[in-house]
Design an enzyme around this catalytic site. Sequence first.
Site, PDB file in Angstrom:
ATOM      1  N   THR A 288      -3.556  12.157 -11.527  1.00 49.21           N
ATOM      2  CA  THR A 288      -2.674  12.269 -10.358  1.00 49.21           C
ATOM      3  C   THR A 288      -1.346  12.898 -10.756  1.00 49.21           C
ATOM      4  O   THR A 288      -0.867  12.685 -11.873  1.00 49.21           O
ATOM      5  CB  THR A 288      -2.397  10.904  -9.685  1.00 49.21           C
ATOM      6  OG1 THR A 288      -1.645  11.121  -8.482  1.00 49.21           O
ATOM      7  CG2 THR A 288      -1.620   9.955 -10.564  1.00 49.21           C
ATOM      8  N   GLY A 289      -0.803  13.656  -9.827  1.00 49.97           N
ATOM      9  CA  GLY A 289       0.518  14.224 -10.052  1.00 49.97           C
ATOM     10  C   GLY A 289       1.542  13.496  -9.185  1.00 49.97           C
ATOM     11  O   GLY A 289       2.726  13.818  -9.205  1.00 49.97           O
ATOM     12  N   ASN A 290       1.068  12.500  -8.418  1.00 47.26           N
ATOM     13  CA  ASN A 290       1.934  11.788  -7.473  1.00 47.26           C
ATOM     14  C   ASN A 290       2.799  10.767  -8.224  1.00 47.26           C
ATOM     15  O   ASN A 290       2.280   9.834  -8.842  1.00 47.26           O
ATOM     16  CB  ASN A 290       1.039  11.105  -6.422  1.00 47.26           C
ATOM     17  CG  ASN A 290       1.837  10.392  -5.364  1.00 47.26           C
ATOM     18  OD1 ASN A 290       2.671   9.545  -5.669  1.00 47.26           O
ATOM     19  ND2 ASN A 290       1.577  10.717  -4.110  1.00 47.26           N
TER      20      ASN A 290
ATOM     21  N   GLY B 218       4.860   8.427  -7.225  1.00 51.28           N
ATOM     22  CA  GLY B 218       4.799   7.047  -6.718  1.00 51.28           C
ATOM     23  C   GLY B 218       3.574   6.327  -7.256  1.00 51.28           C
ATOM     24  O   GLY B 218       3.649   5.190  -7.733  1.00 51.28           O
TER      25      GLY B 218
ATOM     26  N   ASP C  68      -7.501   8.265  -4.892  1.00 51.30           N
ATOM     27  CA  ASP C  68      -7.294   8.983  -3.641  1.00 51.30           C
ATOM     28  C   ASP C  68      -7.023   7.929  -2.583  1.00 51.30           C
ATOM     29  O   ASP C  68      -7.751   6.941  -2.472  1.00 51.30           O
ATOM     30  CB  ASP C  68      -8.496   9.830  -3.249  1.00 51.30           C
ATOM     31  CG  ASP C  68      -8.073  10.845  -2.197  1.00 51.30           C
ATOM     32  OD1 ASP C  68      -7.342  11.793  -2.548  1.00 51.30           O
ATOM     33  OD2 ASP C  68      -8.417  10.681  -1.016  1.00 51.30           O
ATOM     34  N   SER C  69      -5.945   8.115  -1.860  1.00 56.74           N
ATOM     35  CA  SER C  69      -5.534   7.039  -0.962  1.00 56.74           C
ATOM     36  C   SER C  69      -4.880   7.596   0.294  1.00 56.74           C
ATOM     37  O   SER C  69      -4.575   8.790   0.378  1.00 56.74           O
ATOM     38  CB  SER C  69      -4.573   6.106  -1.701  1.00 56.74           C
ATOM     39  OG  SER C  69      -3.614   6.849  -2.418  1.00 56.74           O
TER      40      SER C  69
ATOM     41  N   PHE D 296       6.957   4.387  -1.672  1.00 54.26           N
ATOM     42  CA  PHE D 296       6.916   5.839  -1.460  1.00 54.26           C
ATOM     43  C   PHE D 296       6.098   6.109  -0.194  1.00 54.26           C
ATOM     44  O   PHE D 296       5.595   5.184   0.445  1.00 54.26           O
ATOM     45  CB  PHE D 296       6.334   6.559  -2.690  1.00 54.26           C
ATOM     46  CG  PHE D 296       4.865   6.298  -2.941  1.00 54.26           C
ATOM     47  CD1 PHE D 296       4.460   5.159  -3.617  1.00 54.26           C
ATOM     48  CD2 PHE D 296       3.886   7.187  -2.504  1.00 54.26           C
ATOM     49  CE1 PHE D 296       3.109   4.911  -3.842  1.00 54.26           C
ATOM     50  CE2 PHE D 296       2.529   6.953  -2.734  1.00 54.26           C
ATOM     51  CZ  PHE D 296       2.146   5.804  -3.404  1.00 54.26           C
TER      52      PHE D 296
ATOM     53  N   TYR E 187       4.429   6.431   3.116  1.00 60.26           N
ATOM     54  CA  TYR E 187       4.551   5.790   4.431  1.00 60.26           C
ATOM     55  C   TYR E 187       5.092   4.359   4.335  1.00 60.26           C
ATOM     56  O   TYR E 187       5.165   3.662   5.357  1.00 60.26           O
ATOM     57  CB  TYR E 187       3.179   5.774   5.119  1.00 60.26           C
ATOM     58  CG  TYR E 187       2.618   7.168   5.376  1.00 60.26           C
ATOM     59  CD1 TYR E 187       2.985   7.882   6.510  1.00 60.26           C
ATOM     60  CD2 TYR E 187       1.745   7.776   4.469  1.00 60.26           C
ATOM     61  CE1 TYR E 187       2.489   9.161   6.747  1.00 60.26           C
ATOM     62  CE2 TYR E 187       1.242   9.056   4.699  1.00 60.26           C
ATOM     63  CZ  TYR E 187       1.619   9.743   5.834  1.00 60.26           C
ATOM     64  OH  TYR E 187       1.137  11.007   6.070  1.00 60.26           O
TER      65      TYR E 187
ATOM     66  N   LYS F 119       4.396  -5.657  -3.570  1.00 61.94           N
ATOM     67  CA  LYS F 119       3.409  -4.584  -3.368  1.00 61.94           C
ATOM     68  C   LYS F 119       2.418  -4.542  -4.532  1.00 61.94           C
ATOM     69  O   LYS F 119       1.223  -4.307  -4.335  1.00 61.94           O
ATOM     70  CB  LYS F 119       4.114  -3.236  -3.213  1.00 61.94           C
ATOM     71  CG  LYS F 119       3.124  -2.134  -2.864  1.00 61.94           C
ATOM     72  CD  LYS F 119       3.741  -0.785  -2.597  1.00 61.94           C
ATOM     73  CE  LYS F 119       2.646   0.223  -2.259  1.00 61.94           C
ATOM     74  NZ  LYS F 119       3.088   1.606  -2.357  1.00 61.94           N
TER      75      LYS F 119
HETATM   76  P1  IMP Z   1      -3.506  11.752  -2.359  1.00 56.78           P
HETATM   77  O1  IMP Z   1      -2.597  11.937  -3.545  1.00 56.78           O
HETATM   78  O2  IMP Z   1      -4.239  12.980  -1.965  1.00 56.78           O
HETATM   79  O3  IMP Z   1      -4.413  10.578  -2.579  1.00 56.78           O
HETATM   80  O4  IMP Z   1      -2.566  11.423  -1.140  1.00 56.78           O
HETATM   81  C1  IMP Z   1      -2.187  10.139  -0.846  1.00 56.78           C
HETATM   82  C2  IMP Z   1      -1.113  10.137   0.239  1.00 56.78           C
HETATM   83  O5  IMP Z   1      -1.280   8.927   0.981  1.00 56.78           O
HETATM   84  C3  IMP Z   1       0.285  10.093  -0.373  1.00 56.78           C
HETATM   85  O6  IMP Z   1       0.858  11.342  -0.373  1.00 56.78           O
HETATM   86  C4  IMP Z   1       1.013   9.155   0.562  1.00 56.78           C
HETATM   87  O7  IMP Z   1       1.524   9.884   1.606  1.00 56.78           O
HETATM   88  C5  IMP Z   1      -0.075   8.243   1.106  1.00 56.78           C
HETATM   89  N1  IMP Z   1      -0.152   6.993   0.338  1.00 56.78           N
HETATM   90  C6  IMP Z   1      -1.147   6.578  -0.494  1.00 56.78           C
HETATM   91  N2  IMP Z   1      -0.854   5.380  -1.028  1.00 56.78           N
HETATM   92  C7  IMP Z   1       0.348   5.044  -0.544  1.00 56.78           C
HETATM   93  C8  IMP Z   1       1.183   3.911  -0.754  1.00 56.78           C
HETATM   94  O8  IMP Z   1       0.897   2.985  -1.532  1.00 56.78           O
HETATM   95  N3  IMP Z   1       2.330   3.926  -0.079  1.00 56.78           N
HETATM   96  C9  IMP Z   1       2.697   4.923   0.776  1.00 56.78           C
HETATM   97  N4  IMP Z   1       1.982   5.999   0.990  1.00 56.78           N
HETATM   98  C10 IMP Z   1       0.794   6.070   0.335  1.00 56.78           C
END
Ligand code: IMP
Length: 196
Positions: free
Chosen positions: A7-9, A11, A68-69, A150, A152, A173
Amino acid sequence: MKLVLATGNKGKLREFKQMCKDEVVPFSDLLGEMEIVEDADSFKGNALIKARVIYEKLGEEYLVVSDDSGISVPVLGGEPGIYSARYAGAGATDKENLLKLVESVKSKGLAKTPAYYTAAIAIVSKYGEYVVHGWMHGEVLSEPRGDKGFGYDPMFIPNGYEETLGELDDDIKKRISHRAKALKLAKPIIEMLKRA
Ligand code: IMP
């Protein structure tokens, strides 16, 4: 076997680091930034796409974990769901996506409505592929509050709480989230694969 997170995310990475005792390395530390096309029609499918792409690049010494979330709002037909990261369009920021969901909830004339987060965690290694899920149910508000978490989180109140995830402590959380629940299922699989 070395554990790599696909993941690059930022959060998600922060939460994985808090929840895992293992040293988790983001794939970008090893491979640099990379765009992965997530075109499956489910959280599970997209989690597998991410983990497979990174595993194929890194090879057999690695155990790749992806997440993926997203958030689903039944009154909006399940939106944004698997499109959570690009609800306001390709390349949208977390803030833009949040504001779009706020507008969608407002357009229904609602101050709050039920919603839930889903996390699919995929684990790919030379021993095969596994996917587990976790969910967190609650409500989304048309007036976001707080700046913790992060995505939503400022508009989401988990069931059993009065405050949004933007207001609640990270520690809460960490215990109740979709990601925490999926990771609880993933951990014994990861341990088993590391010893295999
Ligand atoms: P993914 O990286 O393609 O799985 O995108 C997931 C997206 O879902 C993120 O960019 C967030 O906008 C949202 N998301 C997933 N998990 C969370 C969370 O724990 N809190 C807030 N937003 C989340």
